[in-house]
Design a protein around this motif. Structure first.
Motif, PDB file in Angstrom:
ATOM      1  N   UNK A  80      45.243  65.033  16.315  1.00 27.95           N
ATOM      2  CA  UNK A  80      44.224  66.239  16.291  1.00 27.95           C
ATOM      3  C   UNK A  80      44.294  66.550  14.695  1.00 27.95           C
ATOM      4  N   UNK A  81      42.892  66.982  14.205  1.00 30.39           N
ATOM      5  CA  UNK A  81      42.834  67.780  13.128  1.00 30.39           C
ATOM      6  C   UNK A  81      42.995  66.781  11.897  1.00 30.39           C
ATOM      7  N   UNK A  82      42.753  67.483  10.811  1.00 25.09           N
ATOM      8  CA  UNK A  82      42.666  66.838   9.346  1.00 25.09           C
ATOM      9  C   UNK A  82      44.124  66.011   8.974  1.00 25.09           C
ATOM     10  N   UNK A  83      45.330  66.609   9.582  1.00 24.81           N
ATOM     11  CA  UNK A  83      46.465  66.117   9.321  1.00 24.81           C
ATOM     12  C   UNK A  83      46.860  65.068  10.373  1.00 24.81           C
TER      13      UNK A  83
END
Length: 143
Positions: free
Chosen positions: A18-21
């Motif tokens: 999940x998410x940008x990273x």
């Protein structure tokens, strides 16, 4: 090995990035797995063989016994391979695009006397016969 397990958990939907990273997060179904309420069967990861030139050194058998060539045919085969490498390098192509080893081995075994005989060998089409035929006969000492 943990990467293979993680890939399987993601594929089963128990873990997601999940998410940008791409942070790993447990999904709702993971709770049941962790509590032992759901049986989880994972495939055992196969050991990968190392790749690259260093790992291939000596790994391939010589072409002679594998292709059924006698000593003289093996010498012709090696000469054809050297010629093919040179042509491939000149044209910026992989060697197998010029001719496959099995085709070169058949040429070395049969030793065609002219272009017509060369054209009868599997893997030698009209275009390749026109482009390389005379050179092959020269390499085989039939020019």
């Amino acid at each position: 090995q943990w990467r293979a397990v993680l890939r399987q958990l993601v594929a089963l939907g128990h873990v997601a990035a999940e998410g940008e990273f791409n942070t790993l997060a447990l999904q709702d179904s993971a709770r049941a797995v962790l509590k032992g309420e759901v049986e989880l069967r994972l495939r055992e990861a196969k050991e990968k063989k190392p790749r690259g030139k260093a790992s291939r050194t000596g790994a391939r058998p010589k072409a002679g016994p594998a292709l059924g060539l006698d000593a003289e045919a093996q010498q012709r085969f090696e000469a054809l391979k050297a010629w093919r490498s040179e042509v491939a390098r000149e044209h910026g192509l992989p060697a197998y695009v010029i001719f496959q080893n099995t085709t070169l081995a058949e040429m070395a075994r049969v030793v065609p006397g002219d272009l017509a005989e060369l054209g009868e060998i599997s893997g030698v089409g009209a275009k390749k016969l026109e482009a390389y035929g005379r050179e092959i006969l020269r390499v085989l000492g039939r020019d």
